[in-house]
Enzyme design. Sequence first.
Site, PDB file in Angstrom:
ATOM      1  N   ARG A  56       0.796  -1.222   0.000  1.00  0.00           N
ATOM      2  CA  ARG A  56       0.000   0.000   0.000  1.00  0.00           C
ATOM      3  C   ARG A  56       0.835   1.283   0.000  1.00  0.00           C
ATOM      4  O   ARG A  56       0.564   2.200  -0.770  1.00  0.00           O
ATOM      5  CB  ARG A  56      -0.932   0.042   1.232  1.00  0.00           C
ATOM      6  CG  ARG A  56      -2.150  -0.825   1.090  1.00  0.00           C
ATOM      7  CD  ARG A  56      -2.573  -1.364   2.432  1.00  0.00           C
ATOM      8  NE  ARG A  56      -1.590  -2.324   2.894  1.00  0.00           N
ATOM      9  CZ  ARG A  56      -1.580  -3.611   2.533  1.00  0.00           C
ATOM     10  NH1 ARG A  56      -2.530  -4.068   1.771  1.00  0.00           N
ATOM     11  NH2 ARG A  56      -0.631  -4.445   2.954  1.00  0.00           N
ATOM     12  N   THR A  57       1.827   1.360   0.868  1.00  0.00           N
ATOM     13  CA  THR A  57       2.533   2.638   0.997  1.00  0.00           C
ATOM     14  C   THR A  57       3.226   2.995  -0.310  1.00  0.00           C
ATOM     15  O   THR A  57       3.077   4.110  -0.820  1.00  0.00           O
ATOM     16  CB  THR A  57       3.548   2.586   2.162  1.00  0.00           C
ATOM     17  OG1 THR A  57       2.859   2.130   3.327  1.00  0.00           O
ATOM     18  CG2 THR A  57       4.135   3.955   2.442  1.00  0.00           C
ATOM     19  N   LYS A  86      25.949  -3.966  -1.993  1.00  0.00           N
ATOM     20  CA  LYS A  86      27.422  -3.974  -2.159  1.00  0.00           C
ATOM     21  C   LYS A  86      28.092  -3.316  -0.963  1.00  0.00           C
ATOM     22  O   LYS A  86      29.303  -3.176  -0.922  1.00  0.00           O
ATOM     23  CB  LYS A  86      27.813  -3.205  -3.421  1.00  0.00           C
ATOM     24  CG  LYS A  86      27.199  -3.715  -4.702  1.00  0.00           C
ATOM     25  CD  LYS A  86      27.645  -2.814  -5.862  1.00  0.00           C
ATOM     26  CE  LYS A  86      26.884  -3.115  -7.125  1.00  0.00           C
ATOM     27  NZ  LYS A  86      27.110  -2.102  -8.169  1.00  0.00           N
ATOM     28  N   ARG A 108      11.539   3.821   2.964  1.00  0.00           N
ATOM     29  CA  ARG A 108      11.174   2.810   3.976  1.00  0.00           C
ATOM     30  C   ARG A 108      12.420   1.997   4.272  1.00  0.00           C
ATOM     31  O   ARG A 108      13.141   1.597   3.352  1.00  0.00           O
ATOM     32  CB  ARG A 108      10.065   1.896   3.467  1.00  0.00           C
ATOM     33  CG  ARG A 108       9.871   0.692   4.397  1.00  0.00           C
ATOM     34  CD  ARG A 108       8.659  -0.109   4.087  1.00  0.00           C
ATOM     35  NE  ARG A 108       7.454   0.613   4.479  1.00  0.00           N
ATOM     36  CZ  ARG A 108       6.229   0.083   4.451  1.00  0.00           C
ATOM     37  NH1 ARG A 108       6.075  -1.165   4.038  1.00  0.00           N
ATOM     38  NH2 ARG A 108       5.178   0.777   4.810  1.00  0.00           N
ATOM     39  N   HIS A 136       5.413   5.482  11.435  1.00  0.00           N
ATOM     40  CA  HIS A 136       4.870   5.385  10.081  1.00  0.00           C
ATOM     41  C   HIS A 136       3.896   6.568   9.940  1.00  0.00           C
ATOM     42  O   HIS A 136       2.677   6.394   9.956  1.00  0.00           O
ATOM     43  CB  HIS A 136       4.164   4.040   9.912  1.00  0.00           C
ATOM     44  CG  HIS A 136       3.899   3.651   8.488  1.00  0.00           C
ATOM     45  ND1 HIS A 136       3.932   4.548   7.445  1.00  0.00           N
ATOM     46  CD2 HIS A 136       3.590   2.447   7.943  1.00  0.00           C
ATOM     47  CE1 HIS A 136       3.652   3.901   6.318  1.00  0.00           C
ATOM     48  NE2 HIS A 136       3.455   2.631   6.596  1.00  0.00           N
TER      49      HIS A 136
HETATM   50  N1  ASP Z   1       1.847  -1.939   6.503  1.00  0.00           N
HETATM   51  C1  ASP Z   1       2.106  -1.546   7.867  1.00  0.00           C
HETATM   52  C2  ASP Z   1       3.576  -1.208   8.071  1.00  0.00           C
HETATM   53  O1  ASP Z   1       4.317  -1.137   7.121  1.00  0.00           O
HETATM   54  C3  ASP Z   1       1.613  -2.548   8.848  1.00  0.00           C
HETATM   55  C4  ASP Z   1       2.252  -3.907   8.804  1.00  0.00           C
HETATM   56  O2  ASP Z   1       3.140  -4.181   7.998  1.00  0.00           O
HETATM   57  O3  ASP Z   1       1.819  -4.726   9.608  1.00  0.00           O
HETATM   58  O4  ASP Z   1       3.979  -0.977   9.184  1.00  0.00           O
END
Ligand code: ASP
Length: 307
Positions: A56-57, A86, A108, A136
């Site tokens: 999703r993100t 590397k 991320r 987050h």
């Molecule tokens: N998608 C959310 C996160 O990246 C929740 C999860 O992964 O459980 O933190």
Amino acid sequence: MHVLSVSQFHNETIQTLFALATKYKKLDQTTAGRKKLHSLHTGNQLCSLFYEPSTRTRISFEQAALKLGMGVVSTENAAEFSSASKGETLEDTMRVLNGYNFDAVIVRHPETGATDRAAAVSTTPIINAGDGKGEHPTQALLDLYTIYEKHGTLEGLTVVLGGDLKHGRTVRSLVRLLARYKGNRFVFVSTSELQIGVDIKQELAHVGCTYTETEDMKQAFKNADVVYWTRLQKERLETKLTSSKEFILNKQTIAYLPKKAVIMHPLPRVSEIHTEIDSDPRAYYFKQASNGLYVRMALLHTVLSSR
Ligand code: ASP
């Protein structure tokens, strides 16, 4: 310039962001509206740099950028396919990206605090898309937007959060945000091994927010306005759990929930929400995910406009 933590956002900024997200959501429903959206950021470019899996993100951020007319350069598995494999440091990767003149970089990373390290050397705005067990912030903003959409207020709510509260970063960011609004009460449902961090409990005590911790779902669900469920973050466990107790939302357990409650989850769900409740009017997790697109469009616009 950077978006690293929910603590950066004032409540007024959040309201402005939400109004923009609602406007974009509406515009996205018509062809003329989509054209208008597309004209907003033609010529801007986004880089998405993901060292951890994401559905999703990453996809909603990239879709948000494309809908705003931006270009996107994406590495969805930077841990394996970037020079990190590397031995290049995150800092050096950011120094290189500085020279490519992006308008924003979404990062991320599995390490808590990694996005702060990236921001320290980046001349381009960094947006934290999840840093280990840290925060987050963009998920918390879309969660808050969803709560506001459902309840029309962010005050005086009973919010029940359950599952792996120790390793879940979304819970940490959301509680931090909700604690800033008057009269919210928290009920944390987890085993003692997976309780929410002491730092969050201290923050709640500091602002005078009440919270309770329990393993009793029936008791917890009484008077709930929001139920926010999470999966076990297996990839972040340091030691094997001694308790195998699970808290599952199914027809039987949600029978204890009031009608007004909204059931949320940052997704992915694994076994903690049974598909048999997906058609319950209170189940809102997929709509919550779709709100992410519009909140992230609003956020990108805000970040780009402030440069
Ligand atoms: N998608 C959310 C996160 O990246 C929740 C999860 O992964 O459980 O933190």
